[in-house]
Each structure stands twice: as C-alpha cells, then as structure tokens.
Write a protein that holds these residues in place. Structure first.
Motif, mmCIF file in Angstrom:
data_model
loop_
_atom_site.group_PDB
_atom_site.id
_atom_site.type_symbol
_atom_site.label_atom_id
_atom_site.label_comp_id
_atom_site.label_asym_id
_atom_site.label_seq_id
_atom_site.Cartn_x
_atom_site.Cartn_y
_atom_site.Cartn_z
ATOM 1 N N UNK A 20 -5.022 -9.241 -10.377
ATOM 2 C CA UNK A 20 -5.420 -7.867 -10.690
ATOM 3 C C UNK A 20 -5.900 -7.136 -9.437
ATOM 4 N N UNK A 21 -5.512 -5.870 -9.338
ATOM 5 C CA UNK A 21 -5.891 -5.045 -8.199
ATOM 6 C C UNK A 21 -4.860 -5.033 -7.092
ATOM 7 N N UNK A 22 -3.879 -5.937 -7.144
ATOM 8 C CA UNK A 22 -2.842 -5.955 -6.121
ATOM 9 C C UNK A 22 -1.727 -4.983 -6.483
ATOM 10 N N UNK A 23 -0.911 -4.640 -5.495
ATOM 11 C CA UNK A 23 0.230 -3.766 -5.759
ATOM 12 C C UNK A 23 1.164 -4.380 -6.790
ATOM 13 N N UNK A 43 9.587 7.027 -8.264
ATOM 14 C CA UNK A 43 8.888 7.268 -9.530
ATOM 15 C C UNK A 43 7.770 6.254 -9.737
ATOM 16 N N UNK A 44 8.027 5.018 -9.360
ATOM 17 C CA UNK A 44 6.996 3.980 -9.486
ATOM 18 C C UNK A 44 5.835 4.273 -8.550
ATOM 19 N N UNK A 45 6.143 4.680 -7.319
ATOM 20 C CA UNK A 45 5.090 5.014 -6.350
ATOM 21 C C UNK A 45 4.240 6.172 -6.872
ATOM 22 N N UNK A 46 4.887 7.187 -7.394
ATOM 23 C CA UNK A 46 4.156 8.358 -7.903
ATOM 24 C C UNK A 46 3.296 7.991 -9.105
ATOM 25 N N UNK A 47 3.834 7.177 -10.012
ATOM 26 C CA UNK A 47 3.101 6.826 -11.233
ATOM 27 C C UNK A 47 1.932 5.887 -10.973
ATOM 28 N N UNK A 48 2.073 5.023 -9.974
ATOM 29 C CA UNK A 48 1.029 4.021 -9.716
ATOM 30 C C UNK A 48 0.077 4.409 -8.596
ATOM 31 N N UNK A 49 0.470 5.379 -7.776
ATOM 32 C CA UNK A 49 -0.362 5.758 -6.645
ATOM 33 C C UNK A 49 -0.242 4.803 -5.467
ATOM 34 N N UNK A 50 0.752 3.935 -5.501
ATOM 35 C CA UNK A 50 0.974 2.980 -4.415
ATOM 36 C C UNK A 50 1.853 3.631 -3.360
ATOM 37 N N UNK A 51 1.549 3.384 -2.101
ATOM 38 C CA UNK A 51 2.310 3.925 -0.980
ATOM 39 C C UNK A 51 3.789 3.583 -1.148
ATOM 40 N N UNK A 52 4.672 4.581 -0.955
ATOM 41 C CA UNK A 52 6.111 4.364 -1.116
ATOM 42 C C UNK A 52 6.632 3.218 -0.260
ATOM 43 N N UNK A 53 6.084 3.048 0.935
ATOM 44 C CA UNK A 53 6.518 1.974 1.816
ATOM 45 C C UNK A 53 6.156 0.583 1.313
ATOM 46 N N UNK A 54 5.210 0.485 0.407
ATOM 47 C CA UNK A 54 4.800 -0.807 -0.144
ATOM 48 C C UNK A 54 5.528 -1.145 -1.445
ATOM 49 N N UNK A 55 6.045 -0.120 -2.114
ATOM 50 C CA UNK A 55 6.677 -0.341 -3.419
ATOM 51 C C UNK A 55 7.935 -1.196 -3.293
ATOM 52 N N UNK A 56 8.811 -0.881 -2.355
ATOM 53 C CA UNK A 56 10.072 -1.607 -2.204
ATOM 54 C C UNK A 56 9.882 -3.100 -1.957
ATOM 55 N N UNK A 57 9.086 -3.484 -0.951
ATOM 56 C CA UNK A 57 8.873 -4.919 -0.711
ATOM 57 C C UNK A 57 8.213 -5.627 -1.897
ATOM 58 N N UNK A 58 7.300 -4.932 -2.566
ATOM 59 C CA UNK A 58 6.635 -5.543 -3.721
ATOM 60 C C UNK A 58 7.628 -5.762 -4.851
ATOM 61 N N UNK A 59 8.475 -4.769 -5.107
ATOM 62 C CA UNK A 59 9.496 -4.917 -6.140
ATOM 63 C C UNK A 59 10.456 -6.060 -5.806
ATOM 64 N N UNK A 60 10.809 -6.195 -4.543
ATOM 65 C CA UNK A 60 11.705 -7.283 -4.134
ATOM 66 C C UNK A 60 11.078 -8.645 -4.423
ATOM 67 N N UNK A 61 9.787 -8.790 -4.135
ATOM 68 C CA UNK A 61 9.098 -10.058 -4.426
ATOM 69 C C UNK A 61 9.035 -10.296 -5.939
ATOM 70 N N UNK A 62 8.770 -9.241 -6.708
ATOM 71 C CA UNK A 62 8.733 -9.375 -8.163
ATOM 72 C C UNK A 62 10.117 -9.735 -8.716
ATOM 73 N N UNK A 63 11.162 -9.201 -8.110
ATOM 74 C CA UNK A 63 12.529 -9.536 -8.526
ATOM 75 C C UNK A 63 12.817 -11.000 -8.200
ATOM 76 N N UNK A 64 12.436 -11.442 -7.007
ATOM 77 C CA UNK A 64 12.679 -12.828 -6.606
ATOM 78 C C UNK A 64 11.961 -13.819 -7.520
ATOM 79 N N UNK A 65 10.836 -13.412 -8.088
ATOM 80 C CA UNK A 65 10.098 -14.288 -8.999
ATOM 81 C C UNK A 65 10.543 -14.115 -10.449
#
Length: 120
Positions: A20-23, A43-65
């Motif tokens: 909890x609390x992580x991107x 859209x994910x960056x805007x809805x969550x308030x997470x920096x756009x540059x962090x959304x892509x790598x985080x999504x890639x890790x979530x996809x890999x898992x």
C-alpha cells in the motif's frame, strides 16, 4: 543490508500484492475499481495522480507479474486478478451467510462434499 536466515523464514508471504502507498498499489487499485474498462497510460496517470513517467514502467512490472493486461495503448486489470477478486467476494458472502445462523456440525457433515466422490 542482508538479513539472517531466521528473518528470511519469518517473512509473511500471505499477501503477495503490491505494498500500500506504492505506485503499483495505486494503479492496481484504480484498475480493480474500474475492472470493466481499459485505460491509456495518460488516463491512469491523471486518475491516480502518479507521474506519467512512472506509470509505464509500473504497468510493465504489473503485466510481467500477470496482474494487468495490455493491448495496443490500453491497460486493464487482468482476468486472473478479477477472478481472484470474484472468488474472494463469493467466499466473503458465503461466510457472512453462516454468521447469522451457524450450522450445527451434523448439518455441516450432511452438506460436506467428499472430494473422492463423483470421480470418473
């Protein structure tokens, strides 16, 4: 810093979800709350308030898992995660239904399914 073997053995693995609390947690929580939809990274960056540059790598890790699916420019929570959520919700509902009127042991025994039965 390394930890001892005893500390390693005492790590609780029951919750393998993002911390909890992580991107990753914020993105996965957002996608789970909107499981019937798919979103672009922007859209994910805007809805969550997470920096756009962090959304892509985080999504890639979530996809890999196996937690999110990706097609074209769109991302959504994976079918696997949705099925786990559904199963957990069903289990909660079943457990809650027994809280009002607990089943006697003899009644439970009558309703129990023997896993060895109905095998072909």
């Amino acid at each position: 810093m390394p930890i001892s073997a005893d500390q390693f053995d005492s790590i609780d693995e029951t919750d393998d979800g993002p911390t909890p609390g992580t991107n990753a947690h914020e993105i996965l929580s957002f996608l789970e709350a909107h499981a019937a939809e798919a979103f672009t990274q922007s859209e994910i960056a805007e809805a969550t308030g997470i920096n756009k540059g962090s959304v892509g790598p985080t999504l890639s890790r979530l996809r890999d898992s196996g937690r999110v699916d990706h097609k074209g420019i769109y991302w959504r929570v994976s079918d696997h995660v949705r099925s786990l959520d559904s199963a957990a919700g069903h289990a909660d509902n079943v457990a809650a239904s027994y809280e009002d009127e607990p089943m006697a042991y003899d009644d439970w025994q009558e309703h129990a399914v023997d896993p060895r039965e109905d095998r072909e």
